[in-house]
Design an enzyme around this catalytic site. Structure first.
Site, PDB file in Angstrom:
ATOM      1  N   ASP A   1       0.792  -1.244   0.000  1.00 41.45           N
ATOM      2  CA  ASP A   1       0.000   0.000   0.000  1.00 41.45           C
ATOM      3  C   ASP A   1       0.821   1.289   0.000  1.00 41.45           C
ATOM      4  O   ASP A   1       0.460   2.264   0.666  1.00 41.45           O
ATOM      5  CB  ASP A   1      -0.948   0.012   1.205  1.00 41.45           C
ATOM      6  CG  ASP A   1      -1.953  -1.113   1.184  1.00 41.45           C
ATOM      7  OD1 ASP A   1      -1.946  -1.904   0.219  1.00 41.45           O
ATOM      8  OD2 ASP A   1      -2.739  -1.213   2.142  1.00 41.45           O
TER       9      ASP A   1
ATOM     10  N   GLU B   1      -4.624  -0.792  -1.518  1.00 43.14           N
ATOM     11  CA  GLU B   1      -5.930  -0.831  -0.869  1.00 43.14           C
ATOM     12  C   GLU B   1      -6.871   0.140  -1.575  1.00 43.14           C
ATOM     13  O   GLU B   1      -6.510   1.297  -1.812  1.00 43.14           O
ATOM     14  CB  GLU B   1      -5.832  -0.462   0.608  1.00 43.14           C
ATOM     15  CG  GLU B   1      -7.171  -0.544   1.320  1.00 43.14           C
ATOM     16  CD  GLU B   1      -7.089  -0.201   2.795  1.00 43.14           C
ATOM     17  OE1 GLU B   1      -8.163  -0.074   3.417  1.00 43.14           O
ATOM     18  OE2 GLU B   1      -5.962  -0.049   3.315  1.00 43.14           O
TER      19      GLU B   1
ATOM     20  N   GLN C   1       7.513 -13.142  22.120  1.00 43.41           N
ATOM     21  CA  GLN C   1       7.200 -14.538  22.437  1.00 43.41           C
ATOM     22  C   GLN C   1       7.877 -15.505  21.463  1.00 43.41           C
ATOM     23  O   GLN C   1       7.271 -16.458  20.976  1.00 43.41           O
ATOM     24  CB  GLN C   1       5.688 -14.773  22.448  1.00 43.41           C
ATOM     25  CG  GLN C   1       4.951 -13.885  23.447  1.00 43.41           C
ATOM     26  CD  GLN C   1       3.454 -14.113  23.425  1.00 43.41           C
ATOM     27  OE1 GLN C   1       2.985 -15.179  23.823  1.00 43.41           O
ATOM     28  NE2 GLN C   1       2.714 -13.111  22.950  1.00 43.41           N
TER      29      GLN C   1
ATOM     30  N   CYS D   1      -2.264  -2.433   8.009  1.00 48.23           N
ATOM     31  CA  CYS D   1      -2.205  -3.347   6.866  1.00 48.23           C
ATOM     32  C   CYS D   1      -1.002  -4.285   6.915  1.00 48.23           C
ATOM     33  O   CYS D   1      -1.098  -5.446   6.499  1.00 48.23           O
ATOM     34  CB  CYS D   1      -2.219  -2.551   5.562  1.00 48.23           C
ATOM     35  SG  CYS D   1      -3.777  -1.668   5.311  1.00 48.23           S
TER      36      CYS D   1
ATOM     37  N   THR E   1       0.341   0.710   6.703  1.00 45.77           N
ATOM     38  CA  THR E   1       1.011   1.136   7.907  1.00 45.77           C
ATOM     39  C   THR E   1       1.344  -0.080   8.760  1.00 45.77           C
ATOM     40  O   THR E   1       0.664  -1.108   8.679  1.00 45.77           O
ATOM     41  CB  THR E   1       0.158   2.118   8.741  1.00 45.77           C
ATOM     42  OG1 THR E   1      -1.046   1.462   9.165  1.00 45.77           O
ATOM     43  CG2 THR E   1      -0.155   3.366   7.967  1.00 45.77           C
TER      44      THR E   1
ATOM     45  N   LYS F   1      -7.795  -4.629   4.793  1.00 47.03           N
ATOM     46  CA  LYS F   1      -6.502  -4.273   5.349  1.00 47.03           C
ATOM     47  C   LYS F   1      -5.470  -5.367   5.087  1.00 47.03           C
ATOM     48  O   LYS F   1      -4.309  -5.091   4.808  1.00 47.03           O
ATOM     49  CB  LYS F   1      -6.651  -3.973   6.841  1.00 47.03           C
ATOM     50  CG  LYS F   1      -7.543  -2.745   7.089  1.00 47.03           C
ATOM     51  CD  LYS F   1      -7.858  -2.556   8.556  1.00 47.03           C
ATOM     52  CE  LYS F   1      -8.664  -1.269   8.773  1.00 47.03           C
ATOM     53  NZ  LYS F   1     -10.008  -1.345   8.137  1.00 47.03           N
TER      54      LYS F   1
ATOM     55  N   LYS G   1      -6.634  -4.874  -3.188  1.00 50.26           N
ATOM     56  CA  LYS G   1      -7.303  -5.482  -2.033  1.00 50.26           C
ATOM     57  C   LYS G   1      -8.347  -4.527  -1.452  1.00 50.26           C
ATOM     58  O   LYS G   1      -8.095  -3.326  -1.326  1.00 50.26           O
ATOM     59  CB  LYS G   1      -6.277  -5.875  -0.968  1.00 50.26           C
ATOM     60  CG  LYS G   1      -5.472  -4.730  -0.369  1.00 50.26           C
ATOM     61  CD  LYS G   1      -4.379  -5.277   0.546  1.00 50.26           C
ATOM     62  CE  LYS G   1      -3.601  -4.176   1.252  1.00 50.26           C
ATOM     63  NZ  LYS G   1      -4.351  -3.464   2.275  1.00 50.26           N
TER      64      LYS G   1
END
Length: 237
Positions: A27, A75, A205, A165, A161, A135, A132
C-alpha cells in the site's frame, strides 16, 4: 534446491531460501503518502510514512537484482463502493471518507490517481499488483494463488502502515504457513509509538508472528546469495 541464507534478526536469525522468497510491498499509495490524500484526511502527518521511501527503494532494487519476485498491493474499492462495508466506510471521524472527492480523485477508489503507487516505487512491467478491499493482503484477493504459483514459502514484508495493513497481512500469512520477515525501516506508521510497539509485537514470544530486521541486513544477505533455483510450488495451509 535453493541454498538457505541467514539474516540477523529479532528474536532469532531468519533463515530463508532466496528461490522461495518474495518481497511484498504493501500500500505505498499516493492517498496514504502524499499531502491531501486519505491519510492526511484522517489528521495524520504523511511525513512519517515518507521516511520509508528511500530505504524501500534500495531494498526493492536489491530484491530485483537477486531475482526475487516483488509483489505490490493497493488498498481501494470499486467506484460504487459495493466492496466497502459500512463498518469500514463509516469508521472514525475523518474530514473526508472513502469515495469522497479528494486532491487526487475520489479517496481510495480504484482507478483514481490517488489509488496508484507513488512514483518513486513504481512497479516494473511484469510485477504483480494486488488490489485489495481490506486491510490484509489475503482477504478477497488472489495473493495466495500468486504465491503458490511462484513457489513462495517466505515473505519479506514492507509498506504501510505497520500497525494496520502490515500487521494484518503478517498475521494472515502466518496462519497460512508463510514465514515472514518484517523490514523495520521499510515499514511505517503515522505514530512513532505504534511503529515501536507494532514491531515488538511481531517478534515477541519467540517470534509469534514473524521476525524483524532492518534493510541493510536483508540487502547484505541478498547480495551474498547464490543464483536462484526455483523450488516446487509451496502449498499454503
Amino acid at each position: 534446491m535453493t541454498a538457505v541464507q541467514h539474516i540477523p534478526a529479532q528474536p532469532t536469525e531468519f533463515s530463508f531460501g532466496p528461490g522461495t522468497t518474495a518481497l511484498v510491498v504493501i500500500d505505498m499509495q499516493r492517498d496514504f503518502l502524499l499531502p491531501g490524500g486519505f491519510g492526511e484526511s484522517l489528521g495524520n502527518d504523511v511525513a512519517q510514512l515518507r521516511k520509508v521511501i528511500e530505504p524501500l527503494a534500495h531494498l526493492m532494487a536489491a530484491a530485483r537484482a537477486a531475482g526475487l519476485p516483488v509483489i505490490h498491493t493497493r488498498e481501494g474499492h470499486l467506484p460504487d463502493l459495493s466492496d466497502c462495508p459500512p463498518a469500514k466506510l463509516l469508521r472514525g471521524s475523518p474530514s473526508q471518507r472513502i469515495g469522497d472527492p479528494g486532491k487526487y480523485g475520489r479517496l481510495l477508489v480504484r482507478g483514481e490517481y490517488g489509488h496508484g503507487i507513488i512514483d518513486e516505487l513504481t512497479p516494473l512491467p511484469g510485477e504483480v499488483v494486488i488490489d485489495k478491499p481490506g486491510k490484509g493482503a489475503f482477504y478477497a484477493t488472489e495473493l495466495a494463488q500468486v504465491l503458490a504459483q511462484k513457489s513462495i514459502a517466505s515473505l519479506l514484508v514492507t509498506g504501510v502502515t505497520t500497525e494496520v495493513c502490515v500487521h494484518t497481512t503478517v498475521r494472515e500469512a502466518n496462519d497460512r504457513g508463510y514465514e515472514c520477515l518484517v523490514v523495520s525501516d521499510c515499514v511505517g506508521s503515522y505514530f512513532a509509538e505504534f511503529q515501536r510497539v507494532g514491531l515488538e509485537m511481531i517478534a515477541a514470544q519467540g517470534g509469534i508472528f514473524g521476525w524483524v530486521t532492518d534493510s541493510p541486513a536483508v540487502i547484505d544477505a541478498l547480495a551474498a546469495a547464490p543464483p536462484i533455483t526455483r523450488a516446487p510450488a509451496h502449498t499454503p495451509v
